[in-house]
Design an enzyme around this catalytic site. Structure first.
Site, PDB file in Angstrom:
ATOM      1  N   GLY A  60       0.855  -1.183   0.000  1.00  0.00           N
ATOM      2  CA  GLY A  60       0.000   0.000   0.000  1.00  0.00           C
ATOM      3  C   GLY A  60       0.881   1.219   0.000  1.00  0.00           C
ATOM      4  CB  CYS A  78       5.225  -3.896  -0.369  1.00  0.00           C
ATOM      5  SG  CYS A  78       5.821  -2.243  -0.736  1.00  0.00           S
ATOM      6  CE1 TYR A  79       2.035   1.023   5.777  1.00  0.00           C
ATOM      7  CE2 TYR A  79       0.076  -0.354   5.592  1.00  0.00           C
ATOM      8  CZ  TYR A  79       0.771   0.672   6.210  1.00  0.00           C
ATOM      9  OH  TYR A  79       0.204   1.337   7.263  1.00  0.00           O
ATOM     10  CG  HIS A  84       5.525  -5.406  -5.125  1.00  0.00           C
ATOM     11  ND1 HIS A  84       4.276  -5.306  -4.583  1.00  0.00           N
ATOM     12  CD2 HIS A  84       6.171  -4.264  -4.779  1.00  0.00           C
ATOM     13  CE1 HIS A  84       4.147  -4.160  -3.948  1.00  0.00           C
ATOM     14  NE2 HIS A  84       5.290  -3.509  -4.054  1.00  0.00           N
ATOM     15  CD  GLU A 135       2.716  -8.301  -5.772  1.00  0.00           C
ATOM     16  OE1 GLU A 135       3.533  -9.038  -5.206  1.00  0.00           O
ATOM     17  OE2 GLU A 135       2.462  -7.153  -5.373  1.00  0.00           O
ATOM     18  CG  ASP A 187     -15.062  -9.888 -21.290  1.00  0.00           C
ATOM     19  OD1 ASP A 187     -14.473 -10.988 -21.302  1.00  0.00           O
ATOM     20  OD2 ASP A 187     -14.483  -8.802 -21.454  1.00  0.00           O
ATOM     21  CE  LYS A 238     -11.086 -10.369 -23.502  1.00  0.00           C
ATOM     22  NZ  LYS A 238     -12.227  -9.433 -23.329  1.00  0.00           N
TER      23      LYS A 238
END
Ligand code: XMP
Length: 512
Positions: free
Chosen positions: A58, A85-86, A172, A174, A230, A368
């Protein structure tokens, strides 16, 4: 019971990406509020086998006034815990570590030294390329914590508790720029949280159908069906949930590609037992576009007309809800003001909330490729599952200048030829989009020994990962030649074909 890892949301821009990484290991993950308490987790335990908690990044500093906090009681739970991180800094702060404002910001690619490749860092090299985005630093941890990694500016870049399952990582894992991010998640999910990976898309389908049922009850709902993946997937899920109380409306604007309205009609009115309505609105769309040449004005006129059609349809069926096929990237893109200033994107499935209907977005957390998996599972045919993107305003933004039925007919034929030839050359899978644009100029030609003065068609064929940037595709000349020859032979109004060799940026994918 379905295994689940919860993600505490501190407003970091990568929160959704974390959820997605977890789901890639067949473990269900849900993003929950940063104020979640141990009692809330107990409630979750009734529905899911909660195995772990990730405390996300964050933008705050742990010492800032009003710094976001989480319930310290969470650290007492017998769960795998990972602060990123945070989240890493906040855990350190709570357990008696020292967090200091960093002298230097670490942003972007950084080298991390792995002091102990254990726990979540098991199997990593002694030096790893990682993605950082922080200014505060954890500089010290209490005795019960072991330091697993550091960087030039960050003394504690990763830690773990010596006995409990509490872990922190400053970088990170991710984001794709972090080397071995996947391995870090694998270690956390399989080794620390002891997940086996028992979540399958069928579970998502089932729980989504249930949620739609709970929200809509026995009231009526409408879905704007464009034939894209979608809105098609959302329509089928909503149909499973509320059956005949759903009406799927496809608007034939007259601006669709060749045979598209027929195909959509065929798939949805015959293939599924769906309340499907195709509204023939060609005349009113052409009327609304009369005299308009400015691209933004065109987009707005089309958007307005869509809203009118849907207002009428909602009145007809007495709908109180509007189901949308919005997916997660749509939400990020519409969140950036910058994107909106380039083009006002209009999406058939993305009607604004002006209809006085309540909006339901069953796919809002998915990407997607996840929607593709669902679409296949719920029986949508390949023509829909692998459909290339097509803009909401349709062929109107591929006709430069005023849109008329005649010019629409020409560009539609040219588009069909491009599609056939790309398919014939087996290039579809490598390409993001391939289409024709009709230019508002005529040029001189010679056809059958006679001077001609006719329209020009531009061919746009691009490769892209996400549509945000794109490259013109290096199509073999013989394919381009076939396209050009067929267009000038088969469409009498055209005597010239040009190929667009502009990347995005500077050019956008669509010409308007
Ligand atoms: P641009 O032209 O902005 O397009 O480079 C990027 C991608 O978005 C598609 N596009 C649209 N899609 N409504 C949509 O649903 C729109 O108004 C719209 N305008 C562009 C475009 O086809 C490309 O894939």
């Amino acid at each position: 019971m379905i295994e689940c890892i919860l993600i505490l949301d501190f407003g970091g821009q990568y929160c959704h990406l974390i959820a997605r990484r977890v789901r890639e290991f067949d473990v269900y993950s849900e993003i929950v509020s940063a104020s979640t308490t141990p009692a809330d987790i107990e409630e979750y335990q009734k529905k899911y086998d909660v195995k772990g908690l990730i405390i996300s990044g964050g933008p705050q500093s742990v010492y800032a006034e009003n710094a976001a906090q989480f319930d310290k009681g969470l650290l007492e739970l017998d769960l795998g815990i990972l602060g990123l991180c945070y989240g890493h800094q906040l855990i350190a702060h709570y357990v008696g570590g020292i967090v200091e404002p960093g002298e230097k910001k670490e942003y972007g690619i950084t080298q991390a030294i792995i002091d102990n490749p254990a726990g979540v860092l098991k199997g990593l090299n002694w030096e790893e390329t990682v993605w950082m985005s922080h200014s505060d630093n954890v500089v010290k941890m209490p005795e019960e914590y072991e330091i697993l990694a550091h960087t030039e500016n960050t003394p504690v870049a990763a830690f773990r508790h010596r006995e409990k399952r509490i872990n922190g990582i400053q970088w990170h894992p991710e984001v794709v720029h972090t080397q071995h991010g996947k391995e870090i998640f694998e270690n956390f999910i399989h080794t620390v949280c002891k997940c086996t990976g028992n979540w399958v898309m069928e579970d998502f389908i089932e729980s989504t159908v249930k949620k739609i049922q709970e929200t809509i009850g026995d009231k009526k709902a409408l879905i704007a069906l464009s034939g894209g993946i979608d809105s098609s997937a959302a329509a089928i899920l909503a149909h499973k949930a509320i059956g005949k109380n759903l009406t799927a409306v496809f608007v034939d604007t007259g601006l669709m590609r060749k045979n598209e309205p027929e195909l959509i009609d065929e798939i949805f009115s015959k293939g599924f037992d769906l309340n499907f309505k195709s509204v023939n609105a060609k005349d009113r769309f052409f009327k609304a576009l009369e005299g308009i040449t400015n691209p933004e004005d065109k987009r707005k006129a089309i958007g307005r007309e869509f809203i009118r059609v849907f207002e009428e349809e909602a009145d007809h069926v007495g709908a109180q809800f509007l189901i949308q096929g919005t997916i997660y990237p749509d939400r990020i893109e519409s969140g950036t003001e910058h994107a909106a200033t380039i083009k006002s994107h209009h999406n058939v499935g993305g009607l604004p909330d002006v209809l006085g209907l309540e909006i339901v977005e069953p796919l809002e957390d998915l990407y997607k490729d996840e929607v593709r998996v669902i679409a296949k599972k719920i029986g949508l045919p390949n023509e829909i599952v692998h459909r290339h993107p097509f803009p909401g305003p349709g062929l109107a933004i591929r006709i430069l200048g005023e849109v008329t039925p005649t010019l629409t007919g020409i560009v539609r034929e040219a588009d069909a030829i491009v599609k056939e030839e790309i398919k014939e050359a087996d290039l579809e899978k490598e390409l993001w989009q391939f289409f024709a644009v009709i230019l508002p100029i005529k040029t001189v030609g010679v056809q059958g020994d006679v001077r001609t003065y006719r329209n020009t068609i531009a061919i746009r064929i691009v490769q892209s990962i996400d549509g945000m940037t794109a490259n013109f595709a290096r199509i073999p000349y013989d394919v381009l030649e076939r396209i050009s020859t067929r267009i000038t032979n088969e469409i009498p109004e055209v005597n010239r074909v040009v190929y667009d060799i502009t990347h995005k940026p500077p050019g956008t994918v669509e010409w308007e």
